[in-house]
Design a protein around this motif. Structure first.
Motif, short mmCIF file in Angstrom:
data_model
loop_
_atom_site.label_atom_id
_atom_site.label_comp_id
_atom_site.label_asym_id
_atom_site.label_seq_id
_atom_site.Cartn_x
_atom_site.Cartn_y
_atom_site.Cartn_z
N ARG A 86 -51.24 33.80 -22.54
CA ARG A 86 -50.28 33.83 -23.63
C ARG A 86 -50.87 33.40 -24.97
N HIS A 87 -52.09 32.82 -24.98
CA HIS A 87 -52.69 32.47 -26.27
C HIS A 87 -52.99 33.71 -27.10
N HIS A 88 -53.04 34.87 -26.45
CA HIS A 88 -53.24 36.13 -27.18
C HIS A 88 -52.01 36.50 -28.02
N LEU A 89 -50.86 35.92 -27.68
CA LEU A 89 -49.67 36.18 -28.48
C LEU A 89 -49.84 35.63 -29.89
N HIS A 90 -50.58 34.52 -30.02
CA HIS A 90 -50.86 33.99 -31.36
C HIS A 90 -51.71 34.99 -32.15
N HIS A 91 -52.67 35.61 -31.49
CA HIS A 91 -53.48 36.64 -32.15
C HIS A 91 -52.60 37.81 -32.58
N LEU A 92 -51.62 38.16 -31.75
CA LEU A 92 -50.69 39.24 -32.07
C LEU A 92 -49.89 38.90 -33.32
N VAL A 93 -49.39 37.67 -33.41
CA VAL A 93 -48.61 37.25 -34.58
C VAL A 93 -49.51 37.25 -35.82
N GLY A 94 -50.74 36.77 -35.67
CA GLY A 94 -51.67 36.78 -36.81
C GLY A 94 -51.97 38.18 -37.31
N ALA A 95 -52.19 39.09 -36.38
CA ALA A 95 -52.46 40.48 -36.76
C ALA A 95 -51.23 41.10 -37.42
N ALA A 96 -50.05 40.79 -36.89
CA ALA A 96 -48.81 41.31 -37.49
C ALA A 96 -48.63 40.76 -38.91
N ALA A 97 -48.98 39.50 -39.12
CA ALA A 97 -48.88 38.91 -40.45
C ALA A 97 -49.85 39.60 -41.42
N MET A 98 -51.03 39.95 -40.95
CA MET A 98 -51.99 40.65 -41.80
C MET A 98 -51.48 42.05 -42.15
N VAL A 99 -50.90 42.73 -41.17
CA VAL A 99 -50.32 44.06 -41.45
C VAL A 99 -49.20 43.92 -42.47
N TYR A 100 -48.36 42.93 -42.28
CA TYR A 100 -47.24 42.69 -43.20
C TYR A 100 -47.74 42.44 -44.61
N MET A 101 -48.74 41.57 -44.75
CA MET A 101 -49.26 41.28 -46.09
C MET A 101 -49.91 42.52 -46.72
N ALA A 102 -50.59 43.33 -45.91
CA ALA A 102 -51.20 44.56 -46.43
C ALA A 102 -50.12 45.52 -46.93
N VAL A 103 -49.03 45.63 -46.19
CA VAL A 103 -47.93 46.51 -46.60
C VAL A 103 -47.30 45.99 -47.89
N VAL A 104 -47.11 44.69 -48.00
CA VAL A 104 -46.54 44.11 -49.22
C VAL A 104 -47.47 44.34 -50.39
N MET A 105 -48.77 44.14 -50.18
CA MET A 105 -49.75 44.35 -51.27
C MET A 105 -49.77 45.82 -51.69
N ALA A 106 -49.67 46.73 -50.74
CA ALA A 106 -49.69 48.16 -51.07
C ALA A 106 -48.43 48.57 -51.82
N GLY A 107 -47.31 47.95 -51.50
CA GLY A 107 -46.04 48.35 -52.10
C GLY A 107 -45.72 47.67 -53.41
N SER A 108 -46.48 46.65 -53.77
CA SER A 108 -46.17 45.94 -55.00
C SER A 108 -46.88 46.58 -56.18
N PRO A 109 -46.19 46.74 -57.29
CA PRO A 109 -46.82 47.35 -58.46
C PRO A 109 -47.96 46.49 -58.98
N ALA A 110 -49.12 47.10 -59.11
CA ALA A 110 -50.34 46.43 -59.57
C ALA A 110 -50.65 45.21 -58.72
N HIS A 111 -50.17 45.23 -57.49
CA HIS A 111 -50.40 44.16 -56.52
C HIS A 111 -49.91 42.81 -57.01
N ALA A 112 -48.88 42.83 -57.85
CA ALA A 112 -48.29 41.57 -58.31
C ALA A 112 -47.19 41.20 -57.35
#
Length: 195
Positions: A86-112
């Motif tokens: 189950r320690h791999h679930l932490h890796h899953l949450v971390g990867a999901a957080a990185m995907v989330y931040m990448a999506v937010v950065m891509a969707g924000s105007p001028a990355h602000a």
């Protein structure tokens, strides 16, 4: 990422150092440790690259979908590996957080980044709570356990036995792996706060 350049560079240094240590942990003789360390190295270096202050370098628009794809694949790998531990679930949450931040950065105007009038998005809040809890729990687990020699009051305290790890290499020590994960969780908190 936005914010002051000095805090951004400190975050870059923390994440890059953690990623470098995880690369060294990949030399372990234990296969499971090597696999976990590889995923953590990817996370550390990915976080370091994402934390570079925007005033210094603004990545091209194609970088954020690439981040989402790489960490989406890492998340799928962690989900598959979670069958064995189950320690791999932490890796899953971390990867999901990185995907989330990448999506937010891509969707924000001028990355602000800005909250506007809506406040903190629900997913950001959930991720902040998860990583704050993880930091606290892991920090407590890193506190050394002390046993009392002789058992009487006033007896000197001695460190608890190491569980037979006396011959283990420094890369195989679980407390160092926990410290590595702790520093990445702290970095993740710092990266999620401005979202």
């Amino acid at each position: 990422m936005h914010g002051s350049a000095s805090s951004g560079w400190l975050l870059v240094a923390l994440c890059a150092a953690t990623g470098a240590y995880c690369l060294l942990r990949m030399r372990s003789s234990i296969e499971e440790q090597r696999r976990a360390a590889g995923g953590e190295a990817l996370m550390g270096f990915g976080m370091a690259a994402m934390a570079v202050p925007a005033a210094v370098f603004t990545p091209p628009a194609w970088v954020w979908p690439a981040y989402a794809a790489v960490f989406g694949a890492a998340g799928l790998r962690a989900l598959w590996a979670a069958r064995s531990g189950r320690h791999h679930l932490h890796h899953l949450v971390g990867a999901a957080a990185m995907v989330y931040m990448a999506v937010v950065m891509a969707g924000s105007p001028a990355h602000a980044h800005g909250h506007g009038a809506s406040g903190t998005p629900l997913l950001t809040g959930v991720l902040l709570l998860y990583f704050a809890g993880y930091v606290l729990l892991t920090g407590v687990r890193l506190i050394p356990v002390v046993t009392v020699a002789g058992g009487g009051p006033g007896a000197p305290s001695v460190p608890a036995p190491d569980g037979g790890r006396a011959g283990a290499g420094w890369g195989d020590r679980p407390e160092l792996a926990r410290a590595c994960r702790l520093s990445m969780a702290i970095g993740m908190l710092a990266m999620l706060l401005p979202l």
